[in-house]
Design a protein around this motif. Structure first.
Motif, PDB file in Angstrom:
ATOM      1  N   PRO A   1       0.800  -1.196  -0.062  1.00 53.75           N
ATOM      2  CA  PRO A   1       0.017   0.039   0.048  1.00 53.75           C
ATOM      3  C   PRO A   1       0.862   1.103   0.023  1.00 53.75           C
ATOM      4  CG  PRO A   1       0.041  -0.998   2.051  1.00 53.75           C
ATOM      5  CD  PRO A   1       0.641  -2.063   1.250  1.00 53.75           C
ATOM      6  N   LEU A   2       0.320   2.185  -0.781  1.00 54.80           N
ATOM      7  CA  LEU A   2       0.984   3.866  -0.636  1.00 54.80           C
ATOM      8  C   LEU A   2       1.237   4.244   0.552  1.00 54.80           C
ATOM      9  CD1 LEU A   2       2.181   5.799  -2.676  1.00 54.80           C
ATOM     10  CD2 LEU A   2       0.056   6.670  -2.512  1.00 54.80           C
ATOM     11  N   GLN A   3       2.672   4.491   0.872  1.00 56.73           N
ATOM     12  CA  GLN A   3       2.851   4.907   2.401  1.00 56.73           C
ATOM     13  C   GLN A   3       2.942   6.541   2.343  1.00 56.73           C
ATOM     14  OE1 GLN A   3       2.859   3.153   5.113  1.00 56.73           O
ATOM     15  NE2 GLN A   3       2.298   1.448   3.824  1.00 56.73           N
ATOM     16  N   ASN A   4       3.344   7.024   1.149  1.00 54.69           N
ATOM     17  CA  ASN A   4       3.592   8.650   1.034  1.00 54.69           C
ATOM     18  C   ASN A   4       2.372   9.498   0.483  1.00 54.69           C
ATOM     19  OD1 ASN A   4       4.744  11.069   0.766  1.00 54.69           O
ATOM     20  ND2 ASN A   4       6.249  10.472  -0.932  1.00 54.69           N
TER      21      ASN A   4
ATOM     22  N   GLU B   1       4.121  18.578   4.298  1.00 55.02           N
ATOM     23  CA  GLU B   1       2.516  18.312   4.109  1.00 55.02           C
ATOM     24  C   GLU B   1       1.862  19.560   4.736  1.00 55.02           C
ATOM     25  OE1 GLU B   1      -0.763  14.536   5.294  1.00 55.02           O
ATOM     26  OE2 GLU B   1       1.427  14.936   6.269  1.00 55.02           O
ATOM     27  N   ARG B   2       2.248  19.557   5.921  1.00 52.63           N
ATOM     28  CA  ARG B   2       1.577  20.957   6.666  1.00 52.63           C
ATOM     29  C   ARG B   2       1.722  22.087   5.904  1.00 52.63           C
ATOM     30  NH1 ARG B   2      -2.616  20.775   9.151  1.00 52.63           N
ATOM     31  NH2 ARG B   2      -3.035  22.514   7.660  1.00 52.63           N
ATOM     32  N   ALA B   3       2.973  22.304   5.356  1.00 54.28           N
ATOM     33  CA  ALA B   3       3.035  23.606   4.786  1.00 54.28           C
ATOM     34  C   ALA B   3       2.188  23.676   3.467  1.00 54.28           C
ATOM     35  CB  ALA B   3       4.535  23.708   4.326  1.00 54.28           C
ATOM     36  N   ILE B   4       2.015  22.504   2.838  1.00 54.06           N
ATOM     37  CA  ILE B   4       0.921  22.643   1.503  1.00 54.06           C
ATOM     38  C   ILE B   4      -0.122  22.685   2.033  1.00 54.06           C
ATOM     39  CG2 ILE B   4       0.273  20.999  -0.111  1.00 54.06           C
ATOM     40  CD1 ILE B   4       2.672  19.410  -0.382  1.00 54.06           C
ATOM     41  N   LEU B   5      -0.668  22.122   2.979  1.00 54.28           N
ATOM     42  CA  LEU B   5      -2.099  22.293   3.414  1.00 54.28           C
ATOM     43  C   LEU B   5      -2.479  23.981   3.972  1.00 54.28           C
ATOM     44  CD1 LEU B   5      -2.732  19.244   5.504  1.00 54.28           C
ATOM     45  CD2 LEU B   5      -3.812  19.815   3.180  1.00 54.28           C
ATOM     46  N   ASP B   6      -1.360  24.495   4.608  1.00 51.55           N
ATOM     47  CA  ASP B   6      -1.341  26.010   5.019  1.00 51.55           C
ATOM     48  C   ASP B   6      -1.397  26.647   3.968  1.00 51.55           C
ATOM     49  OD1 ASP B   6      -1.441  25.331   7.746  1.00 51.55           O
ATOM     50  OD2 ASP B   6       0.615  25.630   7.908  1.00 51.55           O
TER      51      ASP B   6
ATOM     52  N   PRO C   1      -2.656   6.843   3.922  1.00 47.54           N
ATOM     53  CA  PRO C   1      -1.929   7.684   2.707  1.00 47.54           C
ATOM     54  C   PRO C   1      -2.306   7.784   1.319  1.00 47.54           C
ATOM     55  CG  PRO C   1      -0.567   6.591   4.430  1.00 47.54           C
ATOM     56  CD  PRO C   1      -1.685   5.999   4.440  1.00 47.54           C
ATOM     57  N   GLY C   2      -2.757   6.519   0.973  1.00 41.51           N
ATOM     58  CA  GLY C   2      -3.224   6.488  -0.325  1.00 41.51           C
ATOM     59  C   GLY C   2      -4.302   7.400  -0.661  1.00 41.51           C
ATOM     60  N   ALA C   3      -5.391   7.208   0.304  1.00 35.41           N
ATOM     61  CA  ALA C   3      -6.503   8.103   0.062  1.00 35.41           C
ATOM     62  C   ALA C   3      -6.347   9.640   0.099  1.00 35.41           C
ATOM     63  CB  ALA C   3      -7.484   7.664   1.136  1.00 35.41           C
ATOM     64  N   LYS C   4      -5.461   9.965   0.843  1.00 35.67           N
ATOM     65  CA  LYS C   4      -4.880  11.344   1.114  1.00 35.67           C
ATOM     66  C   LYS C   4      -4.183  11.724  -0.178  1.00 35.67           C
ATOM     67  CE  LYS C   4      -3.922  11.943   5.936  1.00 35.67           C
ATOM     68  NZ  LYS C   4      -3.061  12.145   7.118  1.00 35.67           N
ATOM     69  N   ASN C   5      -3.430  10.932  -0.719  1.00 32.49           N
ATOM     70  CA  ASN C   5      -2.752  11.355  -1.982  1.00 32.49           C
ATOM     71  C   ASN C   5      -3.694  11.557  -2.980  1.00 32.49           C
ATOM     72  OD1 ASN C   5      -1.349   9.762  -4.829  1.00 32.49           O
ATOM     73  ND2 ASN C   5       0.169  11.413  -3.475  1.00 32.49           N
ATOM     74  N   ALA C   6      -4.609  10.621  -3.292  1.00 26.19           N
ATOM     75  CA  ALA C   6      -5.702  10.672  -4.289  1.00 26.19           C
ATOM     76  C   ALA C   6      -6.541  12.116  -4.135  1.00 26.19           C
ATOM     77  CB  ALA C   6      -6.556   9.368  -4.238  1.00 26.19           C
ATOM     78  N   LEU C   7      -6.755  12.491  -2.968  1.00 25.64           N
ATOM     79  CA  LEU C   7      -7.549  13.697  -2.784  1.00 25.64           C
ATOM     80  C   LEU C   7      -6.655  14.794  -3.162  1.00 25.64           C
ATOM     81  CD1 LEU C   7     -10.301  14.096  -1.330  1.00 25.64           C
ATOM     82  CD2 LEU C   7      -9.322  14.494   0.779  1.00 25.64           C
ATOM     83  N   LEU C   8      -5.546  14.752  -2.845  1.00 24.44           N
ATOM     84  CA  LEU C   8      -4.649  15.922  -3.018  1.00 24.44           C
ATOM     85  C   LEU C   8      -4.302  16.135  -4.446  1.00 24.44           C
ATOM     86  CD1 LEU C   8      -1.903  16.129  -0.330  1.00 24.44           C
ATOM     87  CD2 LEU C   8      -3.442  17.821  -0.741  1.00 24.44           C
ATOM     88  N   LYS C   9      -4.371  14.970  -5.273  1.00 24.02           N
ATOM     89  CA  LYS C   9      -3.945  15.000  -6.421  1.00 24.02           C
ATOM     90  C   LYS C   9      -5.329  15.587  -7.233  1.00 24.02           C
ATOM     91  CE  LYS C   9      -0.377  11.770  -7.240  1.00 24.02           C
ATOM     92  NZ  LYS C   9      -0.070  10.403  -7.801  1.00 24.02           N
TER      93      LYS C   9
ATOM     94  N   VAL D   1     -11.674  19.312   0.153  1.00 26.56           N
ATOM     95  CA  VAL D   1     -10.430  18.460   0.226  1.00 26.56           C
ATOM     96  C   VAL D   1      -9.849  18.948   1.575  1.00 26.56           C
ATOM     97  CG1 VAL D   1      -8.127  18.229  -0.677  1.00 26.56           C
ATOM     98  CG2 VAL D   1     -10.324  17.914  -2.290  1.00 26.56           C
ATOM     99  N   LEU D   2      -9.679  20.238   1.733  1.00 27.81           N
ATOM    100  CA  LEU D   2      -9.110  20.777   2.937  1.00 27.81           C
ATOM    101  C   LEU D   2     -10.060  20.307   4.218  1.00 27.81           C
ATOM    102  CD1 LEU D   2      -8.047  24.191   2.081  1.00 27.81           C
ATOM    103  CD2 LEU D   2      -6.631  22.434   2.325  1.00 27.81           C
ATOM    104  N   GLU D   3     -11.135  20.109   4.256  1.00 27.23           N
ATOM    105  CA  GLU D   3     -12.175  19.699   5.302  1.00 27.23           C
ATOM    106  C   GLU D   3     -11.921  18.193   5.591  1.00 27.23           C
ATOM    107  OE1 GLU D   3     -16.565  19.814   6.625  1.00 27.23           O
ATOM    108  OE2 GLU D   3     -16.108  20.709   4.802  1.00 27.23           O
ATOM    109  N   ALA D   4     -11.688  17.477   4.201  1.00 26.43           N
ATOM    110  CA  ALA D   4     -11.701  16.008   4.438  1.00 26.43           C
ATOM    111  C   ALA D   4     -10.654  15.422   4.834  1.00 26.43           C
ATOM    112  CB  ALA D   4     -12.539  15.400   3.347  1.00 26.43           C
ATOM    113  N   TYR D   5      -9.546  16.080   4.312  1.00 29.82           N
ATOM    114  CA  TYR D   5      -8.096  15.547   4.365  1.00 29.82           C
ATOM    115  C   TYR D   5      -7.716  15.139   5.943  1.00 29.82           C
ATOM    116  CZ  TYR D   5      -3.156  15.171   3.388  1.00 29.82           C
ATOM    117  OH  TYR D   5      -1.801  14.437   3.201  1.00 29.82           O
ATOM    118  N   PRO D   6      -7.722  15.990   7.010  1.00 27.27           N
ATOM    119  CA  PRO D   6      -7.316  15.572   8.273  1.00 27.27           C
ATOM    120  C   PRO D   6      -7.999  14.273   9.027  1.00 27.27           C
ATOM    121  CG  PRO D   6      -7.857  17.790   8.095  1.00 27.27           C
ATOM    122  CD  PRO D   6      -8.389  17.235   6.824  1.00 27.27           C
TER     123      PRO D   6
END
Length: 531
Positions: A312-315, A360-365, A480-488, A470-475
């Motif tokens: 599974p994706l870890q990043n 990751e935190r800097a990107i979300l901010d 990590p795979g679901a987070k990656n798909a959401l950011l993309k 996305v910003l609401e659901a991400y936290p």
């Protein structure tokens, strides 16, 4: 009367015919088709030319461009020497070509026959011609493979590019090629094997074997250019160490192309075939076999073939963050402290790594700051404040396009009156067609700008609610795979820059975000705040 174009493709057989003195194939075909167009009063205003095999449309950029233009209804007909020039690929490619011409109503004109896609018998004849061309391609390919195997058995070198340390030359008085040693490069090859097997002399007089990465560094320090120019990558050193050409052997299909179907798409790969048979070559060896065999023993003892498994994706930032210095995609690595870091995989790059959570935190901010800024700027506007510049641009471009069309009509009159030769006519029509195509693209962009401007008179960007979601659901996500798909969904890429400090210190880290948004002119880059 609508406009017509030429499609010219030089095949492998044409190259062989040219080698026997039959002249340039594309020039002969162009002259024949222009003569046919002049005889039948067909206005030719475009030409697509390429030199490649007809095996796959994916490997033929000009054919792809032609199909796109045919699908858009740009041409009334296409002139080609025979239908086999259009497609010799598999049934999928043939069906794509047949359907594109059929549903666009575009005629196919050859010196032997015209094909009307609206005629049922012409459609069947066209499809049968594509089927027969595929069979002919398979026959030619089998003959070529037999020829390659026969040349290999005779010790000839059948690869297109010579191995480092050699140059390819034509065998006198017979078909095929062999290799000739380049003395300077041969010395580099011997030095690589000596360093790898025997080692480098140390200050105390002992010998320490070097690995492929260290050997690459030694060659760079000595000013030896790599086979492709520039610095030596470690993988190139490993390829030289594993190449039996240096002991006078020849091989074929060491890395064959393997195709497989994944999620409805054909994926090609080139795995290493360690069981490929070797033949004695005609070329002189650079190395002695005992030295080469010792190098293979060391390579086999150090290599660890990957075990295929579903990991599974870890990043969560996989494939998103690229290095601002060298352009490589940053990788996730785990260090002794137990924290994951984002680092550039290029060993020669000076970009410093950072803790993954910090990036990751800097990107979300940055996304939150960017979103709030747009929400302040894009308040609903009254309808009378639509961008007047967009309206004027559309009118100007449309008038310019109409003017070029008038010139094209006059050009057709001149060739019909005999003022222009077919060659001069094609040159001028290509220039005008290129300008018209550029204006068409500009007009499409201007109309998109105009439509976006009109939408902004009553609403905000439609992508902004998706960014907020996305910003609401991400936290709330743990995978990590679901987070990656959401950011993309909302981020195209992030350019990372850091020149000072270690991976555990933020220092001068900078991030430039490129969000996936519907844009009016250019997609803005978002600079992250200092973490």
């Amino acid at each position: 009367m609508g406009e017509y174009c030429l499609y010219l493709r030089k095949s492998r057989l044409d190259l062989e015919a040219e080698a026997h003195g039959e002249g340039d194939t594309l020039a002969r075909h162009r002259a024949a088709l222009l003569k046919l167009a002049h005889t039948r009063n067909l206005p030719v205003t475009g030409c697509y030319e390429e030199v490649c095999s007809g095996e796959s449309i994916a490997a033929r950029p000009e054919m792809q461009r032609l199909l796109n233009d045919v699908e858009a209804g740009l041409w009334c007909g296409v002139l080609v020497m025979e239908v086999e020039r259009l497609a010799r690929g598999n049934t999928t490619d043939q069906g794509m070509v047949a359907d594109t011409f059929k549903y666009s109503g575009t005629r196919i004109i050859t010196p032997a026959k015209d094909y009307d896609p609206a005629d049922e018998f012409d459609e069947e004849y066209f499809e049968f011609g594509l089927f027969m061309s595929r069979r002919e391609y398979k026959t030619i390919n089998r003959r070529l493979q037999r020829g390659r195997r026969a040349s290999l058995a005779e010790g000839k070198y059948i690869a297109g590019k010579a191995a480092y340390g050699y140059e390819r030359y034509k065998l006198p008085g017979e078909k095929g090629y062999s290799l000739r040693i380049i003395p300077e490069q041969a010395e580099v090859v011997r030095q690589i094997f000596d360093w790898y097997v025997n080692g480098e002399e140390q200050p105390d007089g002992s010998l320490r074997p070097l690995g492929s990465f260290t050997i690459a560094k030694r060659l760079d320090a000595c000013g030896v250019p790599a086979p492709s120019g520039g610095k030596w990558p470690a993988c190139t050193v490993q390829a030289i160490l594993a190449n039996p050409t240096y002991i006078g052997k020849v091989r074929w299909s060491y890395r064959p192309t393997v195709k497989r179907m994944v999620d409805g798409a054909v994926i090609s790969s080139r795995p290493v075939n360690h069981d490929v048979p070797l033949s004695d070559g005609r070329h002189a060896p650079i190395l002695e076999e005992p030295l080469y065999n010792r190098a293979q023993d060391i390579l086999n003892s150090r290599s660890h073939p990957p075990v295929p498994r579903a990991v599974p994706l870890q990043n969560p930032l996989a494939g998103l963050v690229v290095c601002g210095t060298c352009g490589r995609t940053l990788e996730r690595r785990r260090y002794a402290r137990g924290q994951d870091c984002m680092v550039c995989p290029n060993r020669d790059c000076d970009t410093k790594g950072s803790v993954l959570e910090t990036v990751e935190r800097a990107i979300l901010d940055a996304l939150e700051s960017w979103l709030s800024g747009y929400q302040l700027q894009l308040e609903p506007l009254p309808s009378d404040r639509a961008d007047p510049g967009a309206e004027k641009t559309v009118v100007f471009l449309q008038r310019s396009l109409d003017g070029l069309q008038t010139q094209m009509d006059r050009l057709c009159d001149l060739v019909e009156q005999g003022v222009y030769t077919p060659q001069r006519f094609l040159q001028r029509s290509q220039v005008l067609s290129a300008r018209m195509a550029a204006l068409d693209r500009a007009l499409l962009e201007a109309r998109a700008h105009q439509a976006a401007s009109r939408r902004l008179t009553g609403s905000r960007f439609p992508s902004l609610p998706r960014v907020a979601h996305v910003l609401e659901a991400y936290p709330t996500l743990a995978d990590p795979g679901a987070k990656n798909a959401l950011l993309k969904e909302i981020v195209d890429k992030v350019v990372y820059s850091k020149t000072r400090g270690g991976r555990w210190v933020s220092s001068d880290m900078r991030l430039f975000l490129f969000p996936r948004i519907e844009r009016l002119e250019e997609r803005p880059a978002v600079r992250s705040p200092m973490p």
